[in-house]
Design a protein around this motif. Structure first.
Motif, PDB file in Angstrom:
ATOM      1  N   ASP A 107      27.450  27.726   1.159  1.00 38.35           N
ATOM      2  CA  ASP A 107      27.859  26.482   1.673  1.00 38.35           C
ATOM      3  C   ASP A 107      27.514  26.515   3.164  1.00 38.35           C
ATOM      4  N   TRP A 108      27.748  27.490   4.040  1.00 38.22           N
ATOM      5  CA  TRP A 108      27.306  27.629   5.446  1.00 38.22           C
ATOM      6  C   TRP A 108      25.865  27.666   5.784  1.00 38.22           C
ATOM      7  N   LEU A 109      25.209  28.461   4.784  1.00 38.26           N
ATOM      8  CA  LEU A 109      23.856  28.286   4.815  1.00 38.26           C
ATOM      9  C   LEU A 109      23.129  26.651   4.707  1.00 38.26           C
ATOM     10  N   THR A 114      21.432  21.149   7.359  1.00 35.13           N
ATOM     11  CA  THR A 114      21.345  19.769   7.161  1.00 35.13           C
ATOM     12  C   THR A 114      22.160  19.132   8.555  1.00 35.13           C
ATOM     13  N   HIS A 115      22.940  20.021   9.078  1.00 34.08           N
ATOM     14  CA  HIS A 115      23.891  19.374  10.364  1.00 34.08           C
ATOM     15  C   HIS A 115      22.808  19.218  11.395  1.00 34.08           C
ATOM     16  N   LYS A 196      21.972  28.073  14.569  1.00 31.42           N
ATOM     17  CA  LYS A 196      22.350  26.686  14.981  1.00 31.42           C
ATOM     18  C   LYS A 196      23.712  26.480  15.799  1.00 31.42           C
ATOM     19  N   CYS A 197      24.293  27.517  16.048  1.00 32.57           N
ATOM     20  CA  CYS A 197      25.353  27.337  17.080  1.00 32.57           C
ATOM     21  C   CYS A 197      25.046  27.840  18.406  1.00 32.57           C
ATOM     22  N   LEU A 198      23.917  28.347  18.556  1.00 31.17           N
ATOM     23  CA  LEU A 198      23.680  28.659  20.126  1.00 31.17           C
ATOM     24  C   LEU A 198      23.888  27.651  21.005  1.00 31.17           C
ATOM     25  N   VAL A 199      24.570  27.953  22.274  1.00 32.42           N
ATOM     26  CA  VAL A 199      24.667  27.135  23.094  1.00 32.42           C
ATOM     27  C   VAL A 199      23.824  27.490  24.373  1.00 32.42           C
TER      28      VAL A 199
END
Length: 209
Positions: A107-109, A114-115, A196-199
């Motif tokens: 689900d995370w992948l 999509t987000h 996709k969480c890289l800041v």
């Protein structure tokens, strides 16, 4: 005989003199055994201490009779010694928290594909330098930052997807979690998992107070 060339040769001993047979028999009848028990330890052979020995003679020939039956029994008992191998303890496995429905790794992948903005950048670059002091300021809500191998991630969206539970992941918030990550997940490709969480990139220069 069917085959004239087939011969079997055997050495035939000379006939035994009957007088010689009677002389040997007389000597055997003169065997004498001293019934006194003695401790016999030095006979050219290693015998266990305390082995029983008796003196005997045949005519003018004297010899010693040794009872080694008890020693054989001891040898057999020594051969049946059982050695037990120590039982190796297996390392305790780290407990995993059951996934809530819709929060598996699959689900995370799907969510990362999509987000539009899991990192919460709002249009900013994810390559900008970020100090550790700035990381410490993001420890709640939808903005929970951590440092992993020189990269700054917003792990707030991943909290419910973490196999070890949100409480374990909270230990990484607001700090450099590289050593903690390597302790439990050294084989995990974090760059792919949290892409996709890289800041931004950690600025390891002098901290500004």
């Amino acid at each position: 005989m069917d085959n004239d060339e087939d011969f079997t040769f055997a050495q035939v001993a000379p006939p035994v003199d009957s007088f010689e047979v009677h002389r040997v028999a007389d000597c055997i009848s003169d065997i004498r055994v001293d019934s006194g028990d003695k401790n016999y330890d030095n006979v050219g052979v290693v015998w266990k201490e305390g082995t029983k020995a008796q003196q005997a003679s045949v005519g003018s020939l004297k010899f010693t009779v040794i009872d080694a039956s008890s020693q054989k029994g001891d040898q057999r008992s020594n051969q049946t010694t059982i050695t037990e191998n120590p039982v190796k303890k297996k390392p305790a496995a780290r407990a995993k928290v059951p996934f809530e429905k819709g929060y598996s790794q699959m689900d995370w992948l799907k969510l990362t594909r999509t987000h539009p903005d899991l990192a919460g950048l709002n249009g900013q670059s994810n390559q900008r330098p970020i100090s550790l002091n700035e990381v410490k300021q993001h420890q709640s809500g939808s903005s929970m930052w951590t440092v992993l191998k020189g990269r700054v991630y917003n792990i707030a969206p991943y909290m419910k997807f973490h196999p070890g539970g949100a409480d374990m992941l909270m230990k990484a918030v607001g700090k450099d979690c590289t050593s903690l990550f390597n302790k439990y997940h050294a084989w995990v490709n974090a760059d792919f998992l949290l892409e996709k969480c890289l800041v931004g990139i950690l600025d390891d220069g002098p901290s500004k107070i």
